[in-house]
Scaffold this active site. Structure first.
Site, PDB file in Angstrom:
ATOM      1  N   ASP A   1       0.821  -1.211   0.000  1.00 58.07           N
ATOM      2  CA  ASP A   1       0.000   0.000   0.000  1.00 58.07           C
ATOM      3  C   ASP A   1       0.853   1.258   0.000  1.00 58.07           C
ATOM      4  O   ASP A   1       0.508   2.255  -0.636  1.00 58.07           O
ATOM      5  CB  ASP A   1      -0.921   0.018   1.229  1.00 58.07           C
ATOM      6  CG  ASP A   1      -2.010  -1.035   1.130  1.00 58.07           C
ATOM      7  OD1 ASP A   1      -2.743  -1.202   2.122  1.00 58.07           O
ATOM      8  OD2 ASP A   1      -2.120  -1.679   0.068  1.00 58.07           O
ATOM      9  N   ALA A   2       1.963   1.223   0.713  1.00 58.31           N
ATOM     10  CA  ALA A   2       2.826   2.407   0.823  1.00 58.31           C
ATOM     11  C   ALA A   2       3.365   2.825  -0.542  1.00 58.31           C
ATOM     12  O   ALA A   2       3.468   4.023  -0.848  1.00 58.31           O
ATOM     13  CB  ALA A   2       3.979   2.132   1.786  1.00 58.31           C
TER      14      ALA A   2
ATOM     15  N   ASP B   1       0.538   4.448  -2.498  1.00 61.33           N
ATOM     16  CA  ASP B   1       0.298   5.804  -1.994  1.00 61.33           C
ATOM     17  C   ASP B   1       1.377   6.772  -2.463  1.00 61.33           C
ATOM     18  O   ASP B   1       1.095   7.929  -2.797  1.00 61.33           O
ATOM     19  CB  ASP B   1       0.236   5.803  -0.460  1.00 61.33           C
ATOM     20  CG  ASP B   1      -0.971   5.037   0.065  1.00 61.33           C
ATOM     21  OD1 ASP B   1      -0.945   4.642   1.245  1.00 61.33           O
ATOM     22  OD2 ASP B   1      -1.924   4.829  -0.710  1.00 61.33           O
TER      23      ASP B   1
ATOM     24  N   SER C   1     -36.840  -4.044 -14.896  1.00 62.17           N
ATOM     25  CA  SER C   1     -36.747  -4.939 -13.741  1.00 62.17           C
ATOM     26  C   SER C   1     -36.965  -6.372 -14.221  1.00 62.17           C
ATOM     27  O   SER C   1     -37.310  -6.606 -15.380  1.00 62.17           O
ATOM     28  CB  SER C   1     -37.796  -4.558 -12.698  1.00 62.17           C
ATOM     29  OG  SER C   1     -39.080  -4.587 -13.283  1.00 62.17           O
TER      30      SER C   1
ATOM     31  N   LYS D   1     -27.699 -12.537  -7.468  1.00 66.40           N
ATOM     32  CA  LYS D   1     -28.423 -11.264  -7.481  1.00 66.40           C
ATOM     33  C   LYS D   1     -27.893 -10.415  -6.328  1.00 66.40           C
ATOM     34  O   LYS D   1     -28.269 -10.610  -5.171  1.00 66.40           O
ATOM     35  CB  LYS D   1     -29.925 -11.502  -7.341  1.00 66.40           C
ATOM     36  CG  LYS D   1     -30.760 -10.250  -7.527  1.00 66.40           C
ATOM     37  CD  LYS D   1     -32.242 -10.597  -7.534  1.00 66.40           C
ATOM     38  CE  LYS D   1     -33.072  -9.352  -7.775  1.00 66.40           C
ATOM     39  NZ  LYS D   1     -32.933  -8.358  -6.694  1.00 66.40           N
TER      40      LYS D   1
ATOM     41  N   GLU E   1     -24.289  -3.516 -10.518  1.00 66.45           N
ATOM     42  CA  GLU E   1     -24.913  -3.360  -9.196  1.00 66.45           C
ATOM     43  C   GLU E   1     -23.861  -2.829  -8.233  1.00 66.45           C
ATOM     44  O   GLU E   1     -22.883  -3.516  -7.925  1.00 66.45           O
ATOM     45  CB  GLU E   1     -25.463  -4.701  -8.708  1.00 66.45           C
ATOM     46  CG  GLU E   1     -26.408  -4.593  -7.531  1.00 66.45           C
ATOM     47  CD  GLU E   1     -27.845  -4.287  -7.972  1.00 66.45           C
ATOM     48  OE1 GLU E   1     -28.085  -4.178  -9.184  1.00 66.45           O
ATOM     49  OE2 GLU E   1     -28.707  -4.145  -7.100  1.00 66.45           O
TER      50      GLU E   1
ATOM     51  N   LYS F   1     -30.708 -16.341 -16.672  1.00 64.10           N
ATOM     52  CA  LYS F   1     -30.880 -15.732 -17.992  1.00 64.10           C
ATOM     53  C   LYS F   1     -30.698 -16.777 -19.088  1.00 64.10           C
ATOM     54  O   LYS F   1     -29.791 -17.611 -18.996  1.00 64.10           O
ATOM     55  CB  LYS F   1     -29.854 -14.613 -18.208  1.00 64.10           C
ATOM     56  CG  LYS F   1     -29.934 -13.482 -17.209  1.00 64.10           C
ATOM     57  CD  LYS F   1     -28.829 -12.464 -17.444  1.00 64.10           C
ATOM     58  CE  LYS F   1     -28.863 -11.359 -16.389  1.00 64.10           C
ATOM     59  NZ  LYS F   1     -27.739 -10.417 -16.540  1.00 64.10           N
TER      60      LYS F   1
ATOM     61  N   CYS G   1     -64.885   7.415   9.052  1.00 65.06           N
ATOM     62  CA  CYS G   1     -63.540   7.682   8.536  1.00 65.06           C
ATOM     63  C   CYS G   1     -62.681   8.307   9.630  1.00 65.06           C
ATOM     64  O   CYS G   1     -63.096   9.297  10.252  1.00 65.06           O
ATOM     65  CB  CYS G   1     -63.620   8.621   7.335  1.00 65.06           C
ATOM     66  SG  CYS G   1     -61.986   9.140   6.725  1.00 65.06           S
TER      67      CYS G   1
ATOM     68  N   CYS H   1     -61.995  12.187   8.353  1.00 66.08           N
ATOM     69  CA  CYS H   1     -63.025  13.220   8.173  1.00 66.08           C
ATOM     70  C   CYS H   1     -64.329  12.930   8.911  1.00 66.08           C
ATOM     71  O   CYS H   1     -65.225  13.779   8.958  1.00 66.08           O
ATOM     72  CB  CYS H   1     -63.310  13.431   6.687  1.00 66.08           C
ATOM     73  SG  CYS H   1     -64.143  12.033   5.897  1.00 66.08           S
TER      74      CYS H   1
END
EC number: 6.5.1.2
Length: 668
Positions: free
Chosen positions: A34-35, A38, A83, A115, A170, A286, A404, A407
């Protein structure tokens, strides 16, 4: 260093950093510490700060945007993001398989994919560069979230090839990132997210990309909108092609030769669910062949060649604290269970629909009962049953009111219906819910007018009907709670813009009983104007495809009410469009086009217009589009890289046109 040296070094750094990012984020096989990564990134940042003109769109330094956005812009998808239909058990899958084989024959293979429980997004690339990213939205129109998507390291800012394509995927939040985020939010006395999906969606809808960048989101891509133009013949080949382009696809996928093999595989994948580092809520199946996909086609909402198997809902026990009554826009009184908060399928649930009085009686549901709750289809919470043996005697029977709750009008039960209704047209709850429906996404689609603002406008007596929305002024709206100068201006602008909507949106927004968005479009397309529809007889309505007796009666009833006619006249006077603006549907016998009555196949890539645009224009001239070439095909229109369909057309001596001939006919 001089400008030329800086340019060469920046190019080298971009290539190296993008390579390391791909190894780390996509392959999960970092080749450097990582160093070191960076250090290289800091060197590139320094060069670009010293020479801003050397900063390129695909630079890894551009993943975290700087400016906070005021609002998300709307984006129209090149190809609709539909969808999927759902299957909840093996029999549903077998029914799906039966429908597929009835259409394309028994030689069918399926591609099975996980999914992912996240947020569906589209990624637009031009000449290989990532230029725009958007949410799915309503499937046709989404929101531009490009800057937030750039913060996801697995999305290449530049592909390995100079293609112009729209990629679908996704976006999600890994379980580990979700747990860390919620720990931090709890520590900061903020409300924790209910589940990783909500966290991902909330992160990508932040106006400040720096917030999204801190959330450690990820993505799996699963398709290319223009896949049939990429020289591949199957869904599984398409996923391999996405791998080659530098995208991250989910490797838990398999090609199956039968639906029974699919069902067995689902059981194996479901057993792995808890151990995966991300949430899944089902399996996607699919049809693998792209030719067969095209032959199967689509319904209005979903492809006929794919289905989502949804995992069985989790069921949990909790206490029913109370039953609350809600009045809908049509006056239906719906009882809602107020629950002791409980986690179901990864989400905290505190309310569940009880549907109607009959269901409460049938299940003998009482206040303070211990009840079993599940999420139907992993979405809507519902009370499954009561644990009668755990009753203590403190439980209280529930009975529906005769008046109701909003009302005070007498409630009625219409013959043949189970629901109780308030039939008072002046009921405040019905008016408020009707306003919320009118401004909703599938109706007039007025940005900024959600339930909260509508409720405020209604309570302040600024709006009593939909026409009042178009009389609102900046001076009135800005007085509302949490409405500033900019948000008020945007709201007024959205209201004015909605006046230009095509007729079908207005029809759906009016809330005519039994008229959903699809029926509204059918009526708008057929009658072309509100004036024509108002004059239509029942016989004329029934002559329209897909309009049945109940729908026709509801339309006649609506347009015979004096108060509704007055409202519509007022809307017209305020400048609301009442004409249909979409493409006209032409019958083959009414068209003098060469395409009229012909069965046509489109194949390959077109330069001047998209395949969807070409299909719409051909159909508008009376042509019928199909997905596969057969002896019944009259014409094949072949664009660039047409492939096997062109070969088959030549073998069958079917007429073949190029794009120039197509455009010539369309321009006549």
């Amino acid at each position: 260093m001089d400008k030329e040296t800086a340019k060469q070094r920046a190019e080298e750094l971009r290539r190296t950093i993008n390579k390391y990012s791909y190894e780390y984020y996509t392959l999960d096989e970092p080749s450097v510490p990582d160093a070191e990564y960076d250090r290289l990134m800091q060197e590139l940042i320094a060069i670009e700060e010293e020479h801003p003109d050397l900063r390129t769109p695909d630079s890894p330094t551009q993943r975290v945007g700087g400016a906070v956005l005021e609002a998300f812009q709307k984006v129209t998808h090149g190809t609709p993001m539909l969808s999927l239909g759902n299957a909840f058990n093996a029999d549903d899958l077998r029914d799906f398989d039966r429908r597929v084989r009835q259409s394309v024959g028994d030689d069918v293979a399926y591609n099975v994919e996980l999914k992912i429980d996240g947020l569906a997004v589209s990624l637009r690339y031009e000449d290989g560069y990532f230029v725009r990213g958007a949410t799915r939205g309503d499937g046709t129109t989404g929101e531009d979230i490009t800057e937030n998507l750039k913060t996801i390291r697995n999305i290449p800012l530049k592909m390995n090839r100079e293609l112009s394509i729209e990629v679908r995927g996704e976006a999600y939040m890994p379980k580990r990132s979700f747990e860390a985020l919620n720990e931090e939010r709890i520590k900061n006395e903020e409300e924790p997210f209910a589940n990783p999906r909500n966290a991902a969606a909330g992160s990508l809808r932040q106006l400040d990309p720096k917030i999204a960048a801190k959330r450690n989101l990820d993505i799996f891509v699963y398709s290319i909108a223009e896949l049939d133009e990429m020289g591949v013949e199957t869904q599984s080949q398409g996923l391999d092609f996405l791998d080659e382009l530098g995208f991250k696809t989910n490797q838990e996928r398999k090609k199956c030769g039968s639906i029974e093999e699919v069902i067995t595989l689902i059981d194996e994948l479901q057993a792995k669910r808890a151990d995966l580092p991300y949430e899944i809520d089902g399996i996607v199946i699919k049809v693998d062949s792209l030719d067969q996909q095209e032959e199967l086609g689509f319904t209005a909402k979903s492809p006929r060649w794919a289905i989502a198997y949804k995992f069985p809902a989790e069921e949990v026990v909790t206490k029913l604290l109370d039953i609350e009554l809600n009045v809908g826009r049509t006056g239906v009184i719906t009882p809602t269970a107020i629950l002791e908060p409980v986690k179901v399928a990864g989400t905290t649930v505190s309310r569940a629909s009880l549907h109607n009085e009959d269901l409460i009686k049938e299940k003998d549901i009482r206040i303070l009962d211990k009840v079993v709750v599940k999420k139907a289809g992993d979405i809507i919470p519902e009370v499954v049953n009561v644990l009668v043996d755990q009753r203590t005697g403190e439980e209280k029977e529930f009975s529906m009111p005769t008046e109701c709750p909003e009302c005070g009008s007498e409630l009625v039960r219409i013959e043949g219906e189970v629901a109780l209704r308030c039939i008072n047209p002046e009921c405040p709850a019905q008016i408020r819910e009707g306003l919320i429906h009118f401004v909703s996404r599938n109706a007039m689609n007025i940005d900024g007018l959600g339930e909260r603002v509508i409720t405020q406008l209604f309570e302040e007596n600024l709006v009593r009907n939909v026409a009042d929305l178009y009389k609102l002024t900046k001076e009135r709206v800005i007085q509302l709670e949490r409405m500033g100068e900019k948000s008020t201006e945007n709201l007024i602008s959205s209201i004015q813009k909605s006046k230009e909507n095509s007729l079908e949106r207005l029809l759906f927004g009016l809330g005519i009983r039994f008229i959903g968005s699809k029926a509204a479009k059918t009526l708008a397309m057929h009658f072309e104007s509100l004036e024509n529809l108002k004059k239509a007889s029942k016989e004329e309505l029934l002559a329209v495809d897909e309009i049945g007796e109940k729908m026709a009666d509801a339309v006649i009833t609506y347009f015979h009410k004096e108060e509704m006619l007055e409202l519509l006249n007022e809307l017209q006077e305020l400048g609301v469009n009442t004409l249909y603006k979409g493409p006209k549907k032409v019958k083959a016998e009414d068209s003098d086009s060469y395409f009229a009555g012909k069965t046509i196949v489109l194949t390959g890539k077109l330069e001047e217009l998209s395949r969807n645009e070409a299909k719409a224009q051909i159909e508008a001239l009376g042509g019928k589009l199909t997905g596969s070439v057969s002896k019944n095909t009259d014409l094949v229109i072949a664009g660039e890289a047409a492939g096997s369909k062109l070969t088959k057309a030549q073998e069958l001596n079917i007429e073949v046109w190029n794009e120039e001939q197509l455009m010539g006919e369309l321009k006549k």
